[in-house]
Scaffold this active site. Structure first.
Site, PDB file in Angstrom:
ATOM      1  N   HIS A  58       0.904  -1.158   0.000  1.00 48.61           N
ATOM      2  CA  HIS A  58       0.000   0.000   0.000  1.00 48.61           C
ATOM      3  C   HIS A  58       0.943   1.206   0.000  1.00 48.61           C
ATOM      4  CE1 HIS A  58      -3.266  -2.699   1.306  1.00 48.61           C
ATOM      5  NE2 HIS A  58      -2.466  -3.131   2.248  1.00 48.61           N
ATOM      6  N   ARG A  79      -4.696   1.761  12.424  1.00 48.96           N
ATOM      7  CA  ARG A  79      -5.568   1.898  11.260  1.00 48.96           C
ATOM      8  C   ARG A  79      -6.232   3.279  11.239  1.00 48.96           C
ATOM      9  NH1 ARG A  79     -10.858  -1.669   9.819  1.00 48.96           N
ATOM     10  NH2 ARG A  79     -11.619  -0.438  11.564  1.00 48.96           N
ATOM     11  N   TYR A 118      -6.985   0.777  -2.874  1.00 51.81           N
ATOM     12  CA  TYR A 118      -8.421   0.955  -2.576  1.00 51.81           C
ATOM     13  C   TYR A 118      -8.855   2.409  -2.421  1.00 51.81           C
ATOM     14  CZ  TYR A 118      -6.369   0.690   2.155  1.00 51.81           C
ATOM     15  OH  TYR A 118      -5.580   0.872   3.248  1.00 51.81           O
ATOM     16  N   HIS A 207     -10.882  -6.571  -0.439  1.00 49.59           N
ATOM     17  CA  HIS A 207     -10.112  -6.068   0.705  1.00 49.59           C
ATOM     18  C   HIS A 207      -9.958  -7.130   1.780  1.00 49.59           C
ATOM     19  CE1 HIS A 207      -9.208  -4.214   4.543  1.00 49.59           C
ATOM     20  NE2 HIS A 207      -8.432  -3.433   3.812  1.00 49.59           N
ATOM     21  N   ARG A 210     -14.246  -9.032   5.760  1.00 44.52           N
ATOM     22  CA  ARG A 210     -14.970  -7.984   6.494  1.00 44.52           C
ATOM     23  C   ARG A 210     -15.573  -6.975   5.527  1.00 44.52           C
ATOM     24  NH1 ARG A 210     -11.000  -4.892   8.623  1.00 44.52           N
ATOM     25  NH2 ARG A 210      -9.293  -6.292   8.202  1.00 44.52           N
ATOM     26  N   HIS A 250      -6.763  -9.781   1.819  1.00 44.65           N
ATOM     27  CA  HIS A 250      -6.228  -9.868   3.183  1.00 44.65           C
ATOM     28  C   HIS A 250      -6.981 -10.992   3.896  1.00 44.65           C
ATOM     29  CE1 HIS A 250      -5.438  -5.322   2.786  1.00 44.65           C
ATOM     30  NE2 HIS A 250      -4.248  -5.840   3.000  1.00 44.65           N
ATOM     31  N   GLU A 253      -5.740 -11.808   9.190  1.00 47.35           N
ATOM     32  CA  GLU A 253      -4.592 -11.095   9.753  1.00 47.35           C
ATOM     33  C   GLU A 253      -4.742 -10.954  11.266  1.00 47.35           C
ATOM     34  OE1 GLU A 253      -4.019  -7.167   8.154  1.00 47.35           O
ATOM     35  OE2 GLU A 253      -2.107  -6.872   9.178  1.00 47.35           O
ATOM     36  N   HIS A 287      -1.101 -12.281   4.379  1.00 46.57           N
ATOM     37  CA  HIS A 287      -0.917 -12.516   5.822  1.00 46.57           C
ATOM     38  C   HIS A 287      -1.208 -13.975   6.181  1.00 46.57           C
ATOM     39  CE1 HIS A 287      -0.276  -8.286   6.333  1.00 46.57           C
ATOM     40  NE2 HIS A 287      -1.510  -7.978   5.981  1.00 46.57           N
ATOM     41  N   ASP A 338       3.928  -4.514   2.401  1.00 52.77           N
ATOM     42  CA  ASP A 338       2.671  -4.050   2.971  1.00 52.77           C
ATOM     43  C   ASP A 338       2.700  -2.576   3.366  1.00 52.77           C
ATOM     44  OD1 ASP A 338       0.150  -3.969   4.036  1.00 52.77           O
ATOM     45  OD2 ASP A 338       0.464  -5.438   5.602  1.00 52.77           O
TER      46      ASP A 338
END
Ligand SMILES: [Zn+2]
Length: 461
Positions: A58, A79, A118, A207, A210, A250, A253, A287, A338
């Site tokens: 990213h 985050r 994203y 992504h 979730r 992902h 993780e 991950h 990452d």
């Protein structure tokens, strides 16, 4: 045609002496061991390895480096800081920031990157007038730095199981799986028309479980194969046995993701992907830290790629993923940086082995050759390109590692992955063209200036 010569080079999984590597139109056309350099050959300064493949990036997370450690915090507070940076990006600042990050990558020895992207729209979610403005910013950045880019356009629809996007996530979303798939198809067509597929191509990402609701998974699984197309980016990679369009996610993780997934669906994230037919060689699971024995069997038998990001996982306190067990089960291992807590493929590869040693109490869980493979050819499927090997027909991406620096002097050339750092990468060749020499990017200049521009671009946001 051009030719390179190396005193030692990593060919076919080991060190070969006095190697001449011929290159034409960006690909390796000849390899001769035990050869003298011919007149006009470019002698590479050190032990030559294939260029490293960064299977998870990213770019803008680089802005967080060295700035998130003041008050402890958790993955989730980290985050929040990341969302703040994401909220400030513009196409202009994103291009400058990514150019600097990609140049730092190239200098470190990464010659390919899979960018998990994203930040698609304006803050609030309104598309830009140029609907692919952010994606074009990344493509231009990669071209400027000379790195091969697989832009993974990411589906991001929810903030959790049954929860809509939070305000700070709205610019990531397309509303529905169908709208994301339509935008992805348009982006693939646009990039195929504007860029050489060996340089810039488009893949896909979800992504996480979730962020992609279960009904959207079904929609995507039904349509994803139709986007490959016979002529699109990656079609040539498909001829080489690689997936025409990589698909990343992902995966597991954090334990909290597993718990939420089990509560909402009765399945682990891996099992949920399996149920929808999304496990396979196309898939790169990023991950894969907290897995059940059943998850490991599923990922292994699917021949999926696992993208380990050891320095990020250590930085965020994610845990140590079951890399050895995944490899033994049949999964293909690759590496990513990452969030770019550091950009160093050698340190990343070494951290994979160090994590295994710390968790198991045993040395030699991965051989140096296995670590080199994870750092290089292990990422080929993740990028959809024939990269990561010094082999006739492969793309001609080479790095020369100094075997006589203060860090590496005395090292066995075949074990440099256990001693060298990015600072020991003296020259980087991508597509047969020298891009970085002695820490200076041939087009963009010195790394300190590049880093200063990153800071300037970020503070001008
Ligand atoms: Zn990530």
């Amino acid at each position: 045609m051009s030719a390179f010569w190396a005193r030692h080079a990593w060919v076919g999984g080991g060190i070969v002496d006095r190697v001449r590597i011929e290159c034409s139109a960006g690909r390796i056309t000849g390899i001769t061991a035990g050869a003298d350099a011919a007149a006009g050959d470019h002698e590479l300064p050190g032990v030559v390895y294939p260029g490293a493949v960064n299977a998870h990036s990213h770019a803008f997370h680089r802005l967080l480096r060295g700035r998130t450690h003041g008050d402890g915090g958790s993955f989730w507070t980290w985050r929040d800081l990341m969302y703040r940076e994401a909220g400030r990006l513009t196409p202009e600042s994103y291009e400058r920031i990514a150019t600097a990050v990609y140049a730092e990558k190239v200098a470190a020895g990464w010659t390919s990157v899979a960018e998990f992207h994203y930040v698609h729209h304006r803050p609030g979610g309104e598309p830009y007038d140029e609907p692919h403005a952010m994606e074009l910013a990344l493509a231009r950045a990669a071209r400027a730095a000379g790195i091969r880019l697989t832009l993974l356009d990411t589906c991001y629809l929810s903030s959790g199981f049954g929860a809509p996007l939070a305000p700070e996530q709205e610019r990531f979303g397309d509303g529905t799986a169908e709208r994301w798939l339509d935008r992805l198809a348009a982006l693939r067509a646009r990039f195929a028309a504007e860029f050489a597929p060996d340089e810039v191509s488009v893949g896909a990402a979800l992504h996480s479980v979730r962020a992609v609701p279960v009904d959207a998974l079904a929609t995507i699984a039904a349509r994803i194969g139709t986007l490959d197309g016979p002529d699109g980016p990656g079609a040539a990679a498909g001829d080489a046995g690689l997936p025409a369009m990589p698909l990343h996610i992902h995966l597991s993780e954090q334990p909290a993701e597993n718990e939420a997934c089990l509560a909402a669906t009765g399945r682990t994230p891996t099992d949920l992907l399996h149920e929808h037919g999304l496990l396979g060689p196309r898939l790169s699971a990023v991950h894969a830290t907290h897995l059940t024995a059943g998850d490991i069997d599923l990922l292994g038998s699917a021949r999926a790629t696992i993208v380990m990001c050891p320095t990020t996982e250590a930085d965020l306190g994610d845990g140590i993923g079951p890399a050895r067990r995944l490899a033994d089960a049949g999964a293909n291992l690759s590496l990513g940086s990452d969030q770019h807590v550091m950009l160093d493929p050698l340190a990343e590869a070494r951290a994979l082995e160090h994590g295994e040693r710390l968790a198991s109490g045993e040395r030699g869980r991965f051989s140096p050759a296995e670590l080199v493979r994870a750092m290089t050819a292990g990422g080929a499927a993740s990028t959809g390109r024939d990269v990561g090997e010094i082999r006739v027909g492969a793309l001609c991406d080479l790095i020369a590692i100094d075997p006589a620096s203060v860090r590496t002097a005395g090292s066995d050339p075949a074990q440099l992955v256990m001693s060298a750092f990015a600072a020991d990468v003296r020259e980087v060749v991508i597509g047969g063209r020298s891009r970085v020499s002695e820490g200076v990017h041939r087009e963009l200049g010195g790394l300190a200036d590049i880093a200063a521009d990153l800071v300037a671009a970020s503070s001008a946001n």
